[in-house]
Design a protein around this motif. Structure first.
Motif, mmCIF file in Angstrom:
data_model
loop_
_atom_site.group_PDB
_atom_site.id
_atom_site.type_symbol
_atom_site.label_atom_id
_atom_site.label_comp_id
_atom_site.label_asym_id
_atom_site.label_seq_id
_atom_site.Cartn_x
_atom_site.Cartn_y
_atom_site.Cartn_z
ATOM 1 N N SER A 216 0.838 -1.200 0.000
ATOM 2 C CA SER A 216 0.000 0.000 0.000
ATOM 3 C C SER A 216 0.874 1.252 0.000
ATOM 4 O O SER A 216 1.838 1.348 0.770
ATOM 5 C CB SER A 216 -0.907 0.017 1.235
ATOM 6 O OG SER A 216 -1.765 -1.098 1.236
ATOM 7 N N ASN A 217 0.540 2.214 -0.854
ATOM 8 C CA ASN A 217 1.352 3.420 -0.958
ATOM 9 C C ASN A 217 0.530 4.561 -1.516
ATOM 10 O O ASN A 217 -0.587 4.367 -2.012
ATOM 11 C CB ASN A 217 2.573 3.163 -1.846
ATOM 12 C CG ASN A 217 2.175 2.903 -3.294
ATOM 13 O OD1 ASN A 217 2.012 3.827 -4.087
ATOM 14 N ND2 ASN A 217 1.997 1.632 -3.646
ATOM 15 N N LYS A 218 1.086 5.755 -1.437
ATOM 16 C CA LYS A 218 0.469 6.925 -2.067
ATOM 17 C C LYS A 218 1.533 7.995 -2.277
ATOM 18 O O LYS A 218 2.626 7.946 -1.686
ATOM 19 C CB LYS A 218 -0.677 7.462 -1.217
ATOM 20 C CG LYS A 218 -0.274 8.104 0.099
ATOM 21 C CD LYS A 218 -1.508 8.648 0.822
ATOM 22 C CE LYS A 218 -1.139 9.351 2.127
ATOM 23 N NZ LYS A 218 -2.330 9.862 2.845
ATOM 24 N N MET A 219 1.216 8.961 -3.120
ATOM 25 C CA MET A 219 2.113 10.078 -3.391
ATOM 26 C C MET A 219 1.748 11.247 -2.480
ATOM 27 O O MET A 219 0.558 11.566 -2.309
ATOM 28 C CB MET A 219 2.004 10.517 -4.850
ATOM 29 C CG MET A 219 2.418 9.462 -5.854
ATOM 30 S SD MET A 219 4.193 9.131 -5.838
ATOM 31 C CE MET A 219 4.836 10.642 -6.558
ATOM 32 N N VAL A 220 2.751 11.871 -1.874
ATOM 33 C CA VAL A 220 2.523 13.035 -1.008
ATOM 34 C C VAL A 220 3.535 14.125 -1.358
ATOM 35 O O VAL A 220 4.635 13.835 -1.859
ATOM 36 C CB VAL A 220 2.647 12.671 0.490
ATOM 37 C CG1 VAL A 220 1.569 11.678 0.900
ATOM 38 C CG2 VAL A 220 4.034 12.122 0.811
ATOM 39 N N PRO A 221 3.191 15.392 -1.107
ATOM 40 C CA PRO A 221 4.141 16.477 -1.386
ATOM 41 C C PRO A 221 5.292 16.517 -0.387
ATOM 42 O O PRO A 221 5.160 16.054 0.749
ATOM 43 C CB PRO A 221 3.270 17.734 -1.280
ATOM 44 C CG PRO A 221 2.122 17.342 -0.414
ATOM 45 C CD PRO A 221 1.877 15.889 -0.665
ATOM 46 N N VAL A 222 6.395 17.082 -0.842
ATOM 47 C CA VAL A 222 7.571 17.280 0.021
ATOM 48 C C VAL A 222 7.646 18.762 0.369
ATOM 49 O O VAL A 222 7.625 19.616 -0.523
ATOM 50 C CB VAL A 222 8.870 16.842 -0.681
ATOM 51 C CG1 VAL A 222 10.047 16.936 0.292
ATOM 52 C CG2 VAL A 222 8.745 15.440 -1.230
#
Length: 326
Positions: A148-154
């Motif tokens: 399980s994963n997702k994209m997040v801002p840095v």
């Protein structure tokens, strides 16, 4: 007679050189002998040294992602005689500790190997005479999930400041988003990640740095390192004439100010000099500040200005005015 003296001198010189040379060789022999004895005595003394033991995780299912910080070694402080410790450093006696992932129950997304178990496994890699003084890390946590994963801002974290003659025009992180892997409950709580705190002053030119993304326990971040770009520009001063706008005027009343425009002074980067114009500024005279038209001077305020400028200042904060009835 002269020839005889030269011969005697040469013979005496040769004898002296041979005598000194012989003493030097004797000195070297005893020095080397004492060094060997010192090495033998030292190697027989009990001492402590930190050694690294590799760790290998095997039998990890293809659908499982290790999300926590991955340790590939443990550091063990060992007490033993010098020659035994030397064998650890200068031979291939040390073998990796093998962690069989499949031998542990997989329910909570976390496998914990206790200090006692890790020490037991470390002893299996050592000679019987060796004793472990300490082990780091004391326990080993393996965090994992089913992919399980997702994209997040840095986000940037830290403090940067330009030199007195420059302005920071852009702080950019490349890539601006990263992929995070974690247990579902943890994944839902992560809205963004930050870089490790970055601080720098007196920046006068474009700056590039490779920076680490701050670690989160039980979370795998890909990529774990990003590029930070900080752009600067040379500061310039600019002045614009901005019209004064009336606000909160009662019906059928008109406000006239003298002058009708006011000068605004500010500084900005050279690259923005021609992009900033008067339409981005707003200077207002509020009827509520005019005390019903009885004040001698009308107060004006700078209400709006673009974020690309700084040190904004009105030439004056008050003007003459006239309220006309329509």
């Amino acid at each position: 007679m002269e020839a005889l003296l030269k011969t005697i001198y040469r013979k005496a010189k040769d004898f002296l050189f041979m005598f000194v040379n012989k003493k030097f060789l004797v000195f070297l022999f005893f020095f080397a002998l004492s060094f060997v004895f010192w090495i033998i005595i030292s190697f027989n003394e009990v001492m402590e040294k930190e050694i690294s033991i590799p760790i290998t995780i095997t039998n990890v299912p293809k659908n499982v992602v290790i999300t926590g910080e991955s340790y590939d070694t443990i550091r063990v402080t060992v007490r033993d005689k010098g020659y035994v410790l030397g064998a650890y450093f200068y031979s291939d006696y040390i073998r990796p500790i093998v962690i069989n992932f499949a031998s542990y129950p997989r329910e909570s997304g976390r496998i914990t190997i206790s200090a006692a178990e890790m020490q037991k496994r470390a002893y299996q890699q050592l000679y019987n005479s060796s004793r472990i003084v300490s082990i780091k890390p004391e326990k080993w946590d393996i965090f994992y999930n089913d992919g399980s994963n997702k994209m997040v801002p840095v986000r940037f974290q830290g403090y940067v400041k330009a030199s007195p003659t420059n302005i920071i025009t852009l702080t950019e992180i490349i890539p601006s988003r990263v992929r995070v892997y974690a247990a579902n409950a943890t994944l839902d709580s992560i809205k963004y990640v930050t870089i490790e705190p970055f601080h720098m002053l007196d920046i006068s030119d474009t700056l590039y740095r490779d920076v680490e993304v701050s670690k989160i326990q039980g979370v795998k971040i890909v990529p774990s390192k990003v590029k930070l770009r900080i752009c600067t520009d040379v500061l310039m001063e600019k002045r614009l004439e901005i019209p004064i706008t009336a606000e909160n005027m009662p019906p059928k009343k008109t406000l006239r100010t003298f002058p009708s425009r006011v000068s605004v002074k500010f500084v900005l980067g050279a690259g923005m000099y021609n992009k900033v114009n008067e339409s981005q500024f707003k200077v207002v005279a509020d009827y509520r500040d005019l005390k019903g038209g009885t004040a001698e001077k009308g107060i004006i305020r700078l209400k709006n200005y673009p974020g690309s400028v700084s040190k904004v200042k009105l030439e004056t904060n008050t003007v003459d005015y006239l309220i006309e009835q329509q």
